[in-house]
Scaffold this motif. Structure first.
Motif, PDB file in Angstrom:
ATOM      1  N   UNK A 390       0.788  -1.240   0.000  1.00  0.00           N
ATOM      2  CA  UNK A 390       0.000   0.000   0.000  1.00  0.00           C
ATOM      3  C   UNK A 390       0.815   1.281   0.000  1.00  0.00           C
ATOM      4  N   UNK A 391       2.015   1.273   0.557  1.00  0.00           N
ATOM      5  CA  UNK A 391       2.792   2.506   0.668  1.00  0.00           C
ATOM      6  C   UNK A 391       3.496   2.841  -0.646  1.00  0.00           C
ATOM      7  N   UNK A 392       4.282   1.892  -1.194  1.00  0.00           N
ATOM      8  CA  UNK A 392       5.066   2.193  -2.394  1.00  0.00           C
ATOM      9  C   UNK A 392       4.175   2.433  -3.605  1.00  0.00           C
ATOM     10  N   UNK A 393       3.111   1.646  -3.744  1.00  0.00           N
ATOM     11  CA  UNK A 393       2.225   1.854  -4.893  1.00  0.00           C
ATOM     12  C   UNK A 393       1.621   3.250  -4.855  1.00  0.00           C
ATOM     13  N   UNK A 394       1.212   3.687  -3.671  1.00  0.00           N
ATOM     14  CA  UNK A 394       0.640   5.024  -3.536  1.00  0.00           C
ATOM     15  C   UNK A 394       1.688   6.097  -3.815  1.00  0.00           C
ATOM     16  N   UNK A 395       2.892   5.887  -3.304  1.00  0.00           N
ATOM     17  CA  UNK A 395       3.971   6.851  -3.513  1.00  0.00           C
ATOM     18  C   UNK A 395       4.271   7.042  -4.992  1.00  0.00           C
ATOM     19  N   UNK A 396       4.299   5.943  -5.740  1.00  0.00           N
ATOM     20  CA  UNK A 396       4.563   6.043  -7.179  1.00  0.00           C
ATOM     21  C   UNK A 396       3.510   6.889  -7.899  1.00  0.00           C
ATOM     22  N   UNK A 397       2.244   6.812  -7.455  1.00  0.00           N
ATOM     23  CA  UNK A 397       1.177   7.552  -8.132  1.00  0.00           C
ATOM     24  C   UNK A 397       1.380   9.063  -8.034  1.00  0.00           C
ATOM     25  N   UNK A 398       2.108   9.518  -7.014  1.00  0.00           N
ATOM     26  CA  UNK A 398       2.312  10.958  -6.844  1.00  0.00           C
ATOM     27  C   UNK A 398       3.596  11.489  -7.426  1.00  0.00           C
ATOM     28  N   UNK A 399       4.333  10.640  -8.143  1.00  0.00           N
ATOM     29  CA  UNK A 399       5.655  11.033  -8.641  1.00  0.00           C
ATOM     30  C   UNK A 399       5.608  12.317  -9.472  1.00  0.00           C
ATOM     31  N   UNK A 400       4.567  12.488 -10.290  1.00  0.00           N
ATOM     32  CA  UNK A 400       4.489  13.655 -11.178  1.00  0.00           C
ATOM     33  C   UNK A 400       3.394  14.644 -10.768  1.00  0.00           C
ATOM     34  N   UNK A 401       2.934  14.505  -9.513  1.00  0.00           N
ATOM     35  CA  UNK A 401       1.875  15.415  -9.051  1.00  0.00           C
ATOM     36  C   UNK A 401       2.216  16.141  -7.763  1.00  0.00           C
ATOM     37  N   UNK A 402       2.990  15.512  -6.876  1.00  0.00           N
ATOM     38  CA  UNK A 402       3.142  16.034  -5.517  1.00  0.00           C
ATOM     39  C   UNK A 402       3.755  17.428  -5.437  1.00  0.00           C
ATOM     40  N   UNK A 403       4.533  17.805  -6.412  1.00  0.00           N
ATOM     41  CA  UNK A 403       5.219  19.096  -6.366  1.00  0.00           C
ATOM     42  C   UNK A 403       4.298  20.287  -6.588  1.00  0.00           C
ATOM     43  N   UNK A 404       3.141  20.065  -7.177  1.00  0.00           N
ATOM     44  CA  UNK A 404       2.350  21.154  -7.774  1.00  0.00           C
ATOM     45  C   UNK A 404       1.961  22.243  -6.777  1.00  0.00           C
ATOM     46  N   UNK A 405       1.237  21.876  -5.727  1.00  0.00           N
ATOM     47  CA  UNK A 405       0.764  22.893  -4.794  1.00  0.00           C
ATOM     48  C   UNK A 405       1.884  23.454  -3.939  1.00  0.00           C
ATOM     49  N   UNK A 406       2.875  22.628  -3.645  1.00  0.00           N
ATOM     50  CA  UNK A 406       4.031  23.118  -2.897  1.00  0.00           C
ATOM     51  C   UNK A 406       4.730  24.257  -3.623  1.00  0.00           C
ATOM     52  N   UNK A 407       4.700  24.231  -4.947  1.00  0.00           N
ATOM     53  CA  UNK A 407       5.375  25.253  -5.758  1.00  0.00           C
ATOM     54  C   UNK A 407       4.410  26.324  -6.258  1.00  0.00           C
ATOM     55  N   UNK A 408       3.165  26.297  -5.754  1.00  0.00           N
ATOM     56  CA  UNK A 408       2.160  27.312  -6.086  1.00  0.00           C
ATOM     57  C   UNK A 408       1.887  27.366  -7.589  1.00  0.00           C
TER      58      UNK A 408
END
Length: 580
Positions: A390-408
């Motif tokens: 459950x952890x690694x599969x979920x982590x992979x899904x955010x590889x190209x999305x997680x940065x977005x809001x952090x960088x405004x």
């Protein structure tokens, strides 16, 4: 009327057309949605499913509305169950957490005011913590097209409700990609506005400083109709800010990452091939493409779960978790509890903030008048895969999305065809917070072949008096989306007069006699705002062409000849000197 024979998926224009032709009524649409929801129970789309009891008050309200004045009249929509709908429990995917709000979330209220009909509350990864759609005690939400695969999360039920024809659009939320990943996996458009552009009052916080409300729709135009209805400042929302979305335009360039991309999961090679095909389509659009250094994006993204930012989730929900042991889904509780690690102290948070600020500056410099293109996801998983890891599969899904809001950044996820195995594939377009018009323009070109001039969305405006910086009417420039460029001077062909108005203001008159060079300011204003701005200008002033000292002409304030008789103040060289 058999709605199914009319509409397999629901779209705003099609429904409005059916209503206008009296081919179907909103009540018939709602009854069909109820049937569809019951038939799809095994998809685990809903927490509060559609019912006449829930929807009838909103159907009744339509009778008091003028449909011509309500852009979303009769349009059914779904609400992620971390967003408040008055009188209906908000669970955030946890029954023990549930409360019944007395009023709607701001975005829900604005949609209802526009005539839209809320039909139910949708399933989600508990507390909006996850990108897979399986972390819910209300069941694993199945992919709308391939039920053995994940739906994506955390806005799982919202995406599948739209894809399965149970809503014309649906509200989601997005902190790390939850408004984009489910769109890609279910062949939808997922629109994530800039932070603060849509109010978040009435939304259960995940990371309050990063949370956005988003929309899933079958096409871009439907998503943008929703945007028009809900965008705008909410004074009671401390995260709300004024950010206008301008008319579609194309960026000066499209940015792709220089670094090799990582594809994962059982369909990795298919996804990689689909991405390469999407890139070729993008390169054929005629907009210049530039490869950029993007290595820092993954480093920025790591802050969200592998750094002190996860403490913000614990700050929001820690007291509930401590008071209700074992109430949360096990994997969700483990993630939330990671936010209380002793190493995530105040010093670590400030270190992360400072690092992010440098990353944010780099991103906004790279994306000046540009759009970054990435896969929405580098792969997908079966639901069984996620249960096993459950952890690694979920982590992979955010590889190209997680940065977005952090960088405004703002973003839109759009369909980009299918893999050779028949799975939907999607791409995401990112831009700086003030450039949503660039991601919508490029998306429209990519999806539908829209025609736009590159970056022809603004015009220079010359001001010479009360609209200059520090003067009382500067606020009008800002209200119309203008930004200061630089100080300048006119060509030496002008006379400045002091108009006998209240308050006094200058008038700039081009003369054939000996003239003066007058101090002015140059501002950049959205073209779509220029007409509305000009309507506010009182006689004898207006907008005409001003010749500046380098010989070019730009739109700016001019005075009609009737002002010739007013006091000549050309000798001052400009209003700042005359006013002092």
């Amino acid at each position: 009327m058999n709605v199914k024979s009319l509409l397999q998926t629901l779209s705003i224009p099609k429904l409005k057309d059916k209503y206008e032709r009296n081919e179907v009524t909103p009540e018939e649409v709602v009854r069909d949605i109820i049937e569809r929801a019951q038939a799809d129970k095994e998809y685990h789309i809903w927490i509060t499913p559609p019912s006449l009891e829930l929807v009838q008050p909103y159907l009744d309200q339509l009778q008091t509305m003028d449909r011509k004045e309500k852009p979303l009249w009769g349009i059914p929509f779904a609400i992620k169950d971390n967003i408040d709908l008055a009188g209906v429990p908000t669970t955030a995917g946890c029954a023990e957490f549930a409360y019944t709000p007395g009023e709607h979330a701001t975005v829900v209220s604005r949609l209802i005011d526009a005539g839209a009909i809320p039909v139910g509350k949708t399933n989600l990864d508990q507390f909006a913590t996850g990108l897979v759609g399986t972390r819910s005690p209300y069941g694993e939400t199945r992919n709308a097209l391939h039920p053995d695969l994940i739906s994506g999360g955390s806005s799982s039920g919202s995406a599948v409700a739209v894809a399965r024809g149970q809503a014309a659009f649906a509200l989601g939320t997005d902190t790390a990609g939850s408004g984009r990943v489910p769109a890609a996996l279910n062949n939808l458009v997922g629109y994530k506005p800039s932070l603060g552009a849509w109010p978040v009052r009435g939304v259960v916080p995940a990371c309050a400083s990063l949370d956005c409300v988003t929309v899933f729709a079958n096409n871009l135009s439907d998503a943008l109709l929703v945007d028009e209805a809900v965008r705008g400042v909410e004074t009671s929302d401390p995260w709300s800010r004024e950010l206008r979305r301008r008319s579609h335009a194309l960026p000066e360039k499209i940015c792709l990452l220089r670094e090799p991309l990582h594809f994962f999961g059982p369909f990795a090679s298919d996804y990689e091939e689909a991405w390469e095909e999407a890139v070729e389509r993008i390169k054929a659009l005629g907009v210049p493409v530039e490869y950029i250094d993007g290595g820092y994006l993954s480093e920025a993204a790591a802050v969200l779960y592998d750094g002190p930012w996860v403490a913000e989730r614990w700050a929001a929900l820690g007291s509930f978790i401590e008071a209700n042991p074992e109430a949360a889904f096990p994997v969700t509780e483990a993630i939330l509890r990671s936010g209380k690690k002793p190493e995530y102290d105040a010093a670590a948070l400030f270190q992360a903030m400072h690092k992010l600020q440098a990353f944010k500056q780099k991103a906004h410099q790279q994306l000046e008048n540009a759009v970054l293109l990435m896969p929405t996801s580098g792969g997908t998983w079966t639901r069984a895969d996620v249960r096993e890891n459950p952890i690694q599969t979920n982590s992979d899904m955010g590889r190209y999305t997680n940065h977005c809001n952090l960088l405004d950044l703002c973003a839109v996820a759009v369909p980009a065809g299918e893999t050779k195995g028949g799975l939907p594939f999607g791409i995401t377009l990112f831009a700086n917070r003030e450039n949503e018009h660039l991601i919508t323009g490029l998306s429209d070109l990519f999806l539908y072949g829209g025609q736009y001039e590159v970056n022809k969305t603004t015009t220079t405006v010359a001001v010479c008096g009360l609209h200059m910086r520090g003067f009382p009417l500067e606020k009008q420039m800002l209200e119309h989306g203008a930004s200061f460029l630089r100080e300048a001077r006119t060509a030496p062909e002008y006379k400045m007069v002091k108009l006998s108005s209240e308050p006094p203001k200058p008038g700039l008159i081009r003369t054939k006699k000996a003239g003066a060079s007058i101090q002015i300011e140059l501002w950049e204003m959205p073209l779509e705002e220029l007409g509305r701005f000009a309507e506010r200008i009182p006689f004898p002033l207006g907008i005409g062409k001003i010749k500046i000292e380098d010989g070019t002409e730009v739109p700016g304030f001019i005075c009609e000849a009737v002002g010739e008789e007013e006091e000549d103040i050309s000798y001052t060289g400009g209003w700042r000197n005359a006013d002092s």
